[in-house]
Motif scaffolding. Structure first.
Motif, PDB file in Angstrom:
ATOM      1  N   UNK A  77       5.514   3.620   1.790  1.00 11.89           N
ATOM      2  CA  UNK A  77       4.765   2.391   1.541  1.00 11.89           C
ATOM      3  C   UNK A  77       4.997   1.346   2.620  1.00 11.89           C
ATOM      4  N   UNK A  78       4.110   0.340   2.613  1.00 14.26           N
ATOM      5  CA  UNK A  78       4.194  -0.766   3.578  1.00 14.26           C
ATOM      6  C   UNK A  78       3.606  -2.007   2.913  1.00 14.26           C
ATOM      7  N   UNK A  79       4.192  -3.197   3.140  1.00  9.92           N
ATOM      8  CA  UNK A  79       3.594  -4.401   2.534  1.00  9.92           C
ATOM      9  C   UNK A  79       2.251  -4.758   3.174  1.00  9.92           C
ATOM     10  N   UNK A  92       0.877  -1.168   0.000  1.00 14.07           N
ATOM     11  CA  UNK A  92       0.000   0.000   0.000  1.00 14.07           C
ATOM     12  C   UNK A  92       0.914   1.217   0.000  1.00 14.07           C
TER      13      UNK A  92
END
Lengths: 520, 163
Positions: free
Chosen positions: B159-161, B151
């Motif tokens: 961002x981050x998974x 995202x």
């Protein structure tokens, strides 16, 4: 008052200052107070783990063993030298990940959530409370005796001053104060022991000179079977001696909690390196000093005083002051961690779990502080009054904790189907067998060290008990896979992840799973 | 469809794909969709008269509308009204009245810790609003054909998974 005592008092004041400095940060939330916001870096993690693991035994009991048995004692040092590395490598990353996913703040709560059983928390909390308290009583007693001998203070005052400082900074600064004071104390321990070994070896003509002199006194000092070959052929004792410190720490709640408080899984690699260097420099030295004592102090009546006597004989003044601080550092850095853990169990695993489930953050921080204070005050009273029978428990503390919890902690992250029935069996059988083995002296009959016996029995109990339990839920099985942490992301992408939007990511993941899927 | 106050997009779909592909040329990235995440914004006027540490000016805080966590807002969000599909909006679960104490506590803790002051300064609420931040949902495919989701904050590019 001698200069050594003045230096020691300054040292105590530094510890107090660290506690006060961290008191505000610790008050933010229960996670801040009990786990330092899971934000402890590699060097501090490694040093707090080592100084917590190595208690006053390293300066008193360990050298005494070497003084009595010679090179046999080095089997314990070999175990100790590898202990931190094994602990971080085996449990580090997986326990860090799983504890965060489960939202566990104490190692006992972690077991309950992983194995989905309140019974495990009850049994775990009972075992941990009894034996952590026994452990802390022993450390407080050692603190009082060491201070009494080294400063000339009255025993009661020595306990109140020495232990009072520990209680104060632990109550005020919580886990953060504990790990930072441990970091500082680990350095003091290392400096103290390295100075002594360097000058001690110079006095006996180096390692070769040491061995020649030992052989001249009694050749059995050079064997791994103990003085007069008392353990000849007893491999169970030799292996157990190494194993107890190489893997035993993985069963101690106040040590494994260090995995839960690391900044991230990346901390493990550097922490292992720090632990490896520290251990190689530190762990052999106290035992070498015990052997040096055989030559330089042939008329010593109390073997436990070999290091203090060596220090005061060889280096009066400043170096003796560093040594006094080093001995106390070893005792205090273990005591504060056990005290913190005992307080955590009382507040998180008993109060919040069974008395007030909806306690607010502020209330939980207050209850945690009061629990640590209560544990400390009980410890001081017991150390001063020394009621009979209580100290009988001390003999079992390390082994029983190790044998009760080691297999459950390892199975939690390495055996997907490990279940509550297996773990309960393992905890009870492992702990009980260690107590029986030690109480009835079965080591001499069987030639098997109590820790090794407890370990074998706890593994067997885990394997058998597990057959009677139900498999873990789907959610726990998913968490187990996630905790394995296999790399899904390319390295460069993983490197730049913004952790601060992690909470949003959790919500969006659930949102997408619950009926708003992404195409593709 | 639904009308919401949303932050203006800082990184468009193509820009995000290009940035990620530059970061890892061996993977392919495709933006799949966007989502709107709820935040509650509070702005306060800060006024502390002290000889050693005078503090004056405006300070802002956003509160995560689902997790109820505060964060410092560097600038006032650049907002616009937008009509978006209902299924692209994550529901706000927090009222302004419930979020206000969270924001105030967060800011007071932040000020006391950062400025190392002992007395608590006074905060006067000047603005409050609910807004939504756009996030891109990006699918990545690595060289080893592993599929993963990210995202990406469409405003800042962070961002981050997703799991």
């Amino acid at each position: 008052m001698g200069s050594d005592v003045i230096i020691f008092i300054v040292y105590l004041l530094i510890l107090l200052a660290i506690g006060v400095y961290f008191s505000r940060k610790a008050s933010k939330s229960p996670e801040s107070y009990l786990l330092a916001d899971r934000n402890v870096g590699p060097a501090v993690t490694a040093f707090t783990m080592q100084s917590t693991s190595m208690s006053g035994f390293m300066f008193l009991g360990g050298p005494a063993l070497a003084f009595q048995h010679g090179w046999f004692s080095i089997m314990y040092a070999i175990g100790d030298a590898g202990g931190g590395i094994v602990n971080l490598t085996v449990l580090g990353k997986r326990m860090r990940r799983m504890s965060e996913i489960l939202g566990a703040l104490s190692p006992i709560e972690y077991l309950e959530k992983r194995y989905e059983s309140a019974a495990i928390r009850v049994v775990g909390a009972i075992i941990a409370t009894i034996f952590l308290f026994a452990y802390v009583f022993a450390q407080f007693l050692a603190a009082g005796k060491a201070l009494e001998t080294l400063t000339g203070w009255k025993y009661e005052w020595a306990v109140i001053i020495g232990v009072g400082i520990i209680i104060f900074y632990t109550v005020a600064g919580g886990y953060l104060a504990v790990v930072w004071t441990d970091f500082f104390q680990a350095i003091v321990m290392l400096l103290g022991v390295i100075f002594l070994v360097f000058f001690g070896l110079a006095h006996v003509g180096g390692l070769s000179g040491l061995n020649e002199s030992l052989a001249a006194i009694d050749p059995s000092y050079l064997s791994i079977w103990g003085k007069d070959y008392v353990y000849l052929g007893q491999w169970g004792v030799i292996i157990g001696a190494s194993l107890i410190y190489m893997i035993g720490y993985m069963g101690l709640p106040h040590v494994v909690v260090r995995h839960m408080s690391m900044k991230s899984t990346k901390t493990v690699k550097t922490a292992t390196l720090w632990a490896a260097v520290y251990n190689q420099l530190f762990t052999y030295s106290p035992y070498l000093l015990g052997m040096i004592g055989i030559i330089l102090l042939p008329n010593l009546s109390d073997p436990e005083m070999v290091i203090p006597t060596l220090a005061y004989t060889l280096f009066p003044g400043m170096l003796a002051a560093i040594l006094l601080s080093a001995i106390m550092a070893a005792i205090m850095s273990t005591s504060d961690s056990i005290l913190m853990q005992a307080g955590t169990i009382l507040s998180r695993d008993i109060y919040q779990r069974f008395i007030d489930k909806n306690a607010s953050h502020q209330k939980m921080v207050l209850v945690s502080r009061l629990s640590v204070l209560l544990a400390g005050v009980i410890g001081v009273l017991v150390a001063i009054i020394q009621p009979p029978k209580v100290f009988d428990l001390v003999v079992f503390a390390f082994g029983t904790l190790g044998n009760s919890f080691m297999v459950p902690y390892i199975a939690a992250v390495y055996w997907k189907n490990a279940n509550k029935a297996g773990v309960l069996s393992s905890m009870i059988a492992g702990g009980t067998s260690n107590i029986l083995w030690t109480s009835f002296g079965w080591e001499s009959v069987t030639g098997i060290h109590p820790f090794l016996a407890g370990l074998i029995i706890s593994i067997i109990a885990m394997l058998i008990g597990n057959r009677f339990g139900t498999p873990p839920s789907e959610r726990i099985q998913e968490i187990f896979e996630e905790a394995k942490g296999e790399r899904l992301l390319p390295k460069n992408v993983e490197k730049n992840i913004s952790k601060d939007i992690g909470p949003e990511a959790k919500v969006i993941s659930v949102f997408l799973k619950e009926g708003h899927p992404v195409r593709g | 469809m639904r009308v919401i106050q949303t932050e203006r997009i800082g990184y468009e779909r193509k820009e995000i794909e290009l940035i990620l592909e530059k970061m890892d040329p061996e993977s392919a990235f495709t933006v799949q969709r966007h989502l709107y995440y709820p935040y509650l914004f509070f702005e306060y006027m800060l006024n502390r008269k002290s000889f050693f540490h005078p503090l004056e000016g405006n300070i802002g805080c956003t509160v995560d509308g689902v997790n109820k966590i505060g964060a410092l807002a560097d600038t006032f969000p650049r907002l616009e009204k937008k009509t978006v599909p209902r299924q692209a909006v994550i529901e706000n679960t927090l009222e302004l009245t419930d979020a206000e104490p969270i924001a105030e506590n967060f800011l007071l803790n932040h000020i006391v810790n950062k400025k190392k002051i002992l007395s608590v300064p006074k905060l006067q609420l000047t603005k409050q609003m609910v807004f939504y931040r756009p996030y891109w949902i990006v699918e990545g495919k690595s060289k080893a054909s592993e599929r993963f989701l990210l995202m990406v904050d469409a405003v800042s590019g962070k961002y981050h998974p997703l799991h």
